[in-house]
Design a protein around this motif. Structure first.
Motif, short mmCIF file in Angstrom:
data_model
loop_
_atom_site.label_atom_id
_atom_site.label_comp_id
_atom_site.label_asym_id
_atom_site.label_seq_id
_atom_site.Cartn_x
_atom_site.Cartn_y
_atom_site.Cartn_z
N MET A 1 0.84 -0.94 0.11
CA MET A 1 -0.02 -0.13 -0.01
C MET A 1 0.99 1.27 -0.01
N ALA A 2 0.54 2.15 -0.95
CA ALA A 2 1.37 3.61 -0.85
C ALA A 2 1.30 4.26 0.34
N ASP A 3 2.39 5.08 0.62
CA ASP A 3 2.49 5.80 1.77
C ASP A 3 1.37 6.80 2.02
N HIS A 4 0.77 7.30 0.86
CA HIS A 4 -0.41 8.43 1.18
C HIS A 4 -1.34 7.47 1.61
N GLY B 1 -4.38 17.60 4.49
CA GLY B 1 -5.35 16.70 3.65
C GLY B 1 -5.28 16.91 2.33
N GLU B 2 -5.38 18.07 1.80
CA GLU B 2 -5.11 18.24 0.29
C GLU B 2 -3.87 17.70 -0.12
N ALA C 1 -3.70 14.64 -2.81
CA ALA C 1 -2.96 14.77 -4.29
C ALA C 1 -2.05 13.58 -4.73
N LYS C 2 -1.59 12.83 -3.46
CA LYS C 2 -0.81 11.66 -3.66
C LYS C 2 0.58 12.00 -4.38
N GLY C 3 1.21 13.09 -3.87
CA GLY C 3 2.43 13.30 -4.69
C GLY C 3 2.42 14.28 -5.79
N ALA D 1 0.58 22.23 -7.52
CA ALA D 1 -0.04 23.28 -7.52
C ALA D 1 -0.70 23.70 -6.06
N ILE D 2 -0.48 22.96 -5.17
CA ILE D 2 -0.91 23.19 -3.96
C ILE D 2 0.22 23.63 -3.11
N LEU D 3 1.24 22.94 -3.20
CA LEU D 3 2.40 23.31 -2.53
C LEU D 3 3.38 24.56 -2.95
N LYS D 4 3.27 24.82 -4.17
CA LYS D 4 4.12 25.94 -4.53
C LYS D 4 3.70 27.20 -4.05
N PRO D 5 2.39 27.62 -4.03
CA PRO D 5 1.89 28.90 -3.29
C PRO D 5 2.13 28.85 -1.77
#
Length: 147
Positions: free
Chosen positions: A1-4, A69-70, A74-76, A80-84
């Motif tokens: 199972m993936a980490d996310h 949570g977002e 996004a599972k990696g 678009a979420i992290l840069k701002p």
């Protein structure tokens, strides 16, 4: 199972009480790492003993957990979420990378206690956050912030 997926298994318990869990995360961060309180000027006048249960602390903690949570969902695929977020944390808030590592450890503990995150899930959350923090570092370098 993936980490996310391992972390998301327990995320419903966090979503059920973003404010309560968020307040716990920040209160514990400030208690375990008192210097981090200086990074939140709006909480400067709050005594250490009054942080737990403070509505403003809990509200900001809820914001932190919603963003996490977002990122998890996004599972990696989170640029678009992290840069701002990285840009504001570099340019406006001046948050050094180590502070993300500190809050990660607090998140692991709180999720283990409050959301039933088991040992595999705790390891998965650390791995996910290592990638997130590495990406934040990259964005920090793009804007010339030595975080």
């Amino acid at each position: 199972m993936a980490d996310h997926e391992l972390v998301l298994k327990c995320w419903g318990a966090v979503e059920a009480d973003y404010t309560g869990h968020g307040g716990e995360v920040l209160t514990r961060l400030f208690k375990e790492y008192p210097d981090t309180l200086k990074l939140f000027p709006k909480f400067a006048g709050i005594a250490q003993s009054d942080l737990a249960g403070n509505a403003a602390v809990a509200a900001h903690g809820a914001t932190v957990l919603k963003k996490l949570g977002e990122l998890l969902k996004a599972k990696g695929d989170h640029a678009a979420i992290l840069k701002p977020l990285a840009n504001t944390h570099a340019k406006t808030h001046k948050i050094a990378l180590n502070n993300f590592r500190l809050i990660t450890e607090v998140l692991v503990k709180v999720m283990a206690e409050k959301a039933g995150l088991d040992a595999a899930g705790q390891s998965a959350l650390r791995k996910v956050m290592d990638v997130v923090i590495g990406d934040i570092d990259g964005y920090y370098k793009e804007v010339g912030f030595a975080g």
